[in-house]
Design an enzyme around this catalytic site. Sequence first.
Site, PDB file in Angstrom:
ATOM      1  N   GLU A 143     -24.556 -14.169 -16.401  1.00 25.78           N
ATOM      2  CA  GLU A 143     -25.181 -15.402 -15.927  1.00 25.78           C
ATOM      3  C   GLU A 143     -26.624 -15.145 -15.516  1.00 25.78           C
ATOM      4  O   GLU A 143     -26.931 -14.127 -14.884  1.00 25.78           O
ATOM      5  CB  GLU A 143     -24.396 -15.935 -14.728  1.00 25.78           C
ATOM      6  N   ASP A 144     -27.507 -16.081 -15.885  1.00 29.56           N
ATOM      7  CA  ASP A 144     -28.878 -16.125 -15.364  1.00 29.56           C
ATOM      8  C   ASP A 144     -29.634 -14.813 -15.562  1.00 29.56           C
ATOM      9  O   ASP A 144     -30.223 -14.261 -14.619  1.00 29.56           O
ATOM     10  CB  ASP A 144     -28.861 -16.518 -13.886  1.00 29.56           C
ATOM     11  N   TYR A 150       0.859  -1.187   0.000  1.00 31.43           N
ATOM     12  CA  TYR A 150       0.000   0.000   0.000  1.00 31.43           C
ATOM     13  C   TYR A 150       0.894   1.235   0.000  1.00 31.43           C
ATOM     14  O   TYR A 150       1.873   1.301  -0.729  1.00 31.43           O
ATOM     15  CB  TYR A 150      -0.961  -0.052   1.194  1.00 31.43           C
ATOM     16  N   ALA A 201     -32.723 -18.166 -24.179  1.00 27.09           N
ATOM     17  CA  ALA A 201     -31.355 -17.762 -24.511  1.00 27.09           C
ATOM     18  C   ALA A 201     -30.515 -18.934 -24.989  1.00 27.09           C
ATOM     19  O   ALA A 201     -29.799 -18.835 -25.995  1.00 27.09           O
ATOM     20  CB  ALA A 201     -30.711 -17.121 -23.289  1.00 27.09           C
ATOM     21  N   LYS A 251     -20.377 -20.417  -9.409  1.00 31.67           N
ATOM     22  CA  LYS A 251     -19.743 -20.308 -10.715  1.00 31.67           C
ATOM     23  C   LYS A 251     -18.284 -19.895 -10.560  1.00 31.67           C
ATOM     24  O   LYS A 251     -17.392 -20.398 -11.263  1.00 31.67           O
ATOM     25  CB  LYS A 251     -20.499 -19.273 -11.570  1.00 31.67           C
TER      26      LYS A 251
END
Length: 756
Positions: free
Chosen positions: A136-137, A39, A197, A94
Amino acid sequence: MLKINKEDALNYHSQNPAGKIEVVPTKPVSTQLDLALAYSPGVAEPCKAIAANKDDVYKYTAKGNLVGVISNGTAVLGLGNIGPDASKPVMEGKGVLFKKFAGIDCFDIEIDATDPDEFIRIVKSLEPTFGGINLEDIKAPECFRIETALREQMNIPLMHDDQHGTAIISSAALLNALEIVEKNIDAVKVVVSGAGAAAISCLRLYVELGLKIENVVVFDKDGVINQHRTDLAPLQMQFATDRTVTTLAEAMEGADVFVGLSAANVLPAELLLRMADNPIVFALANPDPEIVYEVAMATRPDLIMATGRSDHPNQVNNVLGFPYIFRGALDVRATEINEAMKLAAVKALAELAKDPVPDMVNKAYSDNTLAFGRNYLIPKPLDPRLITTISPAVAQAAIESGVARQVITDWAAYEDELRSRLGVNQKLMNRITSAAKSNPKRVVFAEGDNYKILKAAQILRDEGIAHPILLGNQEKINTIVRANSLDLEGCTIIDILQENEKREEYAELLYQKRQRRGITRYEGRRLLRERNYYGSMMLETGEADAFITGLSKDYGKSIIPSLQVIGVEEGVHRVAGMYIIQHKKGPYFFADTTVNIDPTAEEMVDIIGLTARGVRFFDTEPRIAVLSYSNFGSNPGALPDKARRATELAKKRYPDLLLDGEMQANTALNPQLLREHYPFSELAEKGANTLIFPNVATGNIAYKVLQEIGGAEVIGPVLMGMRKPVHILQLGASVREIVNMAAIAVVDAQTYNKPL
């Protein structure tokens, strides 16, 4: 089909830490200097470098290996529009698959936006963070518009996996199925159930492969898609038919291919009889397909069929595609995932199915018949060749199509890099578990009235890994089952104190076996009131296939009954214990860690032979280091002398083994150190993956330190050298460790009396 218990699922996700993913630093942060570099003020230097050259973000940050898994939760598989919060467990899952199969890190992002324009704006703004985006989805038709807009506006690889993942995997299966039945894709008639889809994306990719749109008829929940429909998106309407068919029965007349991406049981069996010879049916609705597999195959013996389920041949599983497609795209810093890259994935996957199947895959599925044909159209998900086949094909297509910002020239080195990202350990227990499921065996547990054993038994039964036999007090077991809402239906429970006749039979057998070793009939009857003797005798008489004990007793007390009843295998002088250490750098094998307290050099040679065979049992070629506190004679002492002598003797007895010693542990595990200081060592090229300890104290201490503070998962101990499959758990082992050990025991039983 795998049975999932609600409480198990909730506990799995809620146990500390909650969820399935975490952020782990990749650089040391233990000193003040580390913190200053990580940092302020040190972080300013890479910031300035990136400001001067934007592409340096890939050099100085994790962007190049980071994918965003993004959803609004409007079309979660099997659950529908459940919203962004409820979709988060799926997106985390996922991310786990990305990491497990391709070594890709992920952040899941759930967006509270159903308006396509707002969703597009949010995702577009995230481009500086990610190297790639996995949508996704997201429900149709909005998903079509969202993906199209984002592909146009973003310069990183992006893919809506619900569309393209299924399309890529099913395309590979379709090409191979058509080859088997000797039909051309440009001539076949295709009927599709579903217009969401996935279905539309499949059709678009089939067209890229040569399918004629005029040969396609598509149905959705409202009927056939034709030119008269006004309720559909343009991408759906491009497949509107001008034929006069109105029913599925009419469309199936003479059809060559049926593709289902809709709902369970929408395809009546009698309609299969209307199809052309050698029909192809992809019934991909999950968890229940458009037609039951067994019904379809009984109706048309000439049928080639694929489903989305793992318990049938030809599973169309997206995990065969998306991890490796993104891997290849990220590795060349592609600006998009284009049609050329998708087609490259299709062809690579299709061709891989035609290659001989590796032994480790056959072993994982306990099926030596796997070969290109009607029941093997596409590779299995546990095939380790997927990453080195699909990812290079995708990367090369990106380069050739002009969307790669980084060019790979040494493809052999790239394949080595891909292998090193995962190591075998990611899939080691997967293969063992899959092999166990293919032919589950009877596993008897001595401590059957312990909660952990009962919970493990439920999992083993639910997952089809083993047929548990539980030795314990029936009343106590019932109490534990009620208190913890367990379900042990199908598990055998034996209260040995109630089995007087069987105990007497076993006692007589023990007496006959050990009468010249101090066991009288009276002593035999007494010993058979102990579960370790009873369980061992069940194994000895063939009433069980494997025996597991040790959860609540120390190792020495647990193993003695099995040694007396079962004994060691022919040609083996002693048994030994081995632990598998699963680490991000790969699997390591430690022996002897449990049995032989202070073996002689000659006894260590026996341990080396057993361990080499044990490592090969896990589909790994052993690279063995015999350990000490000395490197090749650098320090004197009885222990280095013993390790050196054991190495010399073992090399004579096992000349084909990759083996060296004596050496220190860090030397054995560090190839660079070996090459620099000991280039003569046989292990200098890759280092060791198998460590032989000079006594049980050193081995035991080493694995327990790694288990508690080293960030490694420890599996074992695997007991080697017994005449029949016996395994002793760690004292206080977890439920997961018990399940893993049972899976190993089942595969051990499957290979009983077979060469390992």
